[in-house]
Design an enzyme around this catalytic site. Sequence first.
Site, PDB file in Angstrom:
ATOM      1  N   CYS A  99       0.862  -1.181   0.000  1.00  0.00           N
ATOM      2  CA  CYS A  99       0.000   0.000   0.000  1.00  0.00           C
ATOM      3  C   CYS A  99       0.896   1.228   0.000  1.00  0.00           C
ATOM      4  O   CYS A  99       2.044   1.161   0.426  1.00  0.00           O
ATOM      5  CB  CYS A  99      -0.918   0.013   1.221  1.00  0.00           C
ATOM      6  N   LYS A 169     -12.390  -4.531   2.746  1.00  0.00           N
ATOM      7  CA  LYS A 169     -11.787  -3.629   3.731  1.00  0.00           C
ATOM      8  C   LYS A 169     -12.721  -2.455   3.950  1.00  0.00           C
ATOM      9  O   LYS A 169     -13.011  -1.692   3.036  1.00  0.00           O
ATOM     10  CB  LYS A 169     -10.437  -3.154   3.223  1.00  0.00           C
ATOM     11  N   ARG A 179      -2.366   3.742  12.264  1.00  0.00           N
ATOM     12  CA  ARG A 179      -1.917   4.935  11.523  1.00  0.00           C
ATOM     13  C   ARG A 179      -0.845   5.683  12.307  1.00  0.00           C
ATOM     14  O   ARG A 179       0.043   6.294  11.709  1.00  0.00           O
ATOM     15  CB  ARG A 179      -3.117   5.823  11.186  1.00  0.00           C
ATOM     16  N   ARG A 191     -10.930   7.595   4.223  1.00  0.00           N
ATOM     17  CA  ARG A 191     -10.704   6.713   3.092  1.00  0.00           C
ATOM     18  C   ARG A 191     -12.015   6.128   2.555  1.00  0.00           C
ATOM     19  O   ARG A 191     -12.029   5.077   1.924  1.00  0.00           O
ATOM     20  CB  ARG A 191      -9.779   5.565   3.494  1.00  0.00           C
ATOM     21  N   LYS A 222     -11.658  -7.218   6.829  1.00  0.00           N
ATOM     22  CA  LYS A 222     -10.982  -6.327   7.761  1.00  0.00           C
ATOM     23  C   LYS A 222     -11.852  -5.112   8.049  1.00  0.00           C
ATOM     24  O   LYS A 222     -12.355  -4.516   7.105  1.00  0.00           O
ATOM     25  CB  LYS A 222      -9.667  -5.882   7.121  1.00  0.00           C
ATOM     26  N   SER A 248      -5.880  -2.800  14.804  1.00  0.00           N
ATOM     27  CA  SER A 248      -5.242  -2.140  15.941  1.00  0.00           C
ATOM     28  C   SER A 248      -6.245  -1.612  16.966  1.00  0.00           C
ATOM     29  O   SER A 248      -6.020  -1.718  18.175  1.00  0.00           O
ATOM     30  CB  SER A 248      -4.359  -1.006  15.426  1.00  0.00           C
TER      31      SER A 248
HETATM   32  C1  PBG Z   1      -3.209   0.636   4.890  1.00  0.00           C
HETATM   33  C2  PBG Z   1      -3.640  -0.188   6.048  1.00  0.00           C
HETATM   34  C3  PBG Z   1      -4.422   0.160   7.187  1.00  0.00           C
HETATM   35  C4  PBG Z   1      -4.371  -0.939   8.039  1.00  0.00           C
HETATM   36  C5  PBG Z   1      -3.609  -1.926   7.411  1.00  0.00           C
HETATM   37  N1  PBG Z   1      -3.183  -1.448   6.170  1.00  0.00           N
HETATM   38  C6  PBG Z   1      -5.080   1.383   7.628  1.00  0.00           C
HETATM   39  C7  PBG Z   1      -5.768   2.307   6.795  1.00  0.00           C
HETATM   40  O1  PBG Z   1      -6.545   1.976   5.892  1.00  0.00           O
HETATM   41  O2  PBG Z   1      -5.523   3.468   7.076  1.00  0.00           O
HETATM   42  C8  PBG Z   1      -4.995  -1.000   9.412  1.00  0.00           C
HETATM   43  C9  PBG Z   1      -4.580  -2.106  10.297  1.00  0.00           C
HETATM   44  C10 PBG Z   1      -4.873  -1.924  11.734  1.00  0.00           C
HETATM   45  O3  PBG Z   1      -5.580  -0.996  12.168  1.00  0.00           O
HETATM   46  O4  PBG Z   1      -4.372  -2.747  12.507  1.00  0.00           O
HETATM   47  N2  PBG Z   1      -4.031   0.972   3.921  1.00  0.00           N
END
Ligand code: PBG
Length: 298
Positions: A99, A169, A179, A191, A222, A248
């Site tokens: 990403c 997602k 983040r 997003r 997710k 997280s």
């Molecule tokens: C990146 C991404 C995110 C997470 C994993 N890859 C966050 C986002 O979309 O900002 C979140 C994982 C977590 O909160 O543990 N795009």
Amino acid sequence: MAISIRKNNLIYPYFVVSGKEKKEKINSFPGQFRFSVDCLLKDINELDSLGIDKVLLFGIADKKDEKASSAYAEDNIVGFAVREIKKQFPHITVFADVCLCAYTSDGDCHLKSHANTLKALSRMALRHAEAGADYVAPSAIARGQVKAIRKALDDAGYQKTRIMGYSAKFASNFYGPFRNAAKSAPKSGDRSKYQLDYNDAKSALKKIREDVKEGADIVMVKPALSYLDIIRDAKRKIRAPLAAYSVSGEYVMLKYGAARGLWDEKKAVFEITSAIKRAGADYIITYYAKDIARWLRE
Ligand code: PBG
């Protein structure tokens, strides 16, 4: 009480930074760190001795720009980490996130044009494959990302590198600590343009089907906890192996509640992680993986 979770269901996420002897604490993310590769290897040694054999790597950029160029630079941090892990721990399965949000100056997962986004993601995936990653895990939610990456890998001779798609997602409230860890918060807005609305179960299934068609070897839902119905649906309707990312925010809820004495951390983690498995997840990405392995031993 029968515990259904197995260590081989679990994938442990790591944040990797450049430099040496770094094990940085992360704001609002107790128990998780940003590791330089030397320290990462020490931590993986512990993970290995606990019997966890899957890791998911996120890189943190030294330098951000409009093209996210350090995401796919030859000396990118994730590639370095993958090589070193594979040297010392060849039996560990390495998943590498794909990403751009940690690498763009505006914190966006995408570049300005869709075609450039797919190009950048493909180049990044190729770097991970060259380094020896077993799986690349595209999480930018760019239309056609799995297909583009599959083609780039095949064309370069990496037919054996597999893909775990972040297929469903959701634009979740629970990514905050991540983040902070990845320094990847969007500079403006959220997003929701490319991540799913939490009410939209229908699109979730559609996205998962698309990822399978495009060549994903594992599909993912997710977050996990607020989307158990999606996990169950995906398990019933889609044949690909299914991962769920206990994100997280889910982790810190459990941590903070336990720290306040509101519940027993181990029991609460087992209850929730078992629910994610019961719903149908074959793999669970969780910041609690190490603790679970330790608790399973007791
Ligand atoms: C990146 C991404 C995110 C997470 C994993 N890859 C966050 C986002 O979309 O900002 C979140 C994982 C977590 O909160 O543990 N795009």
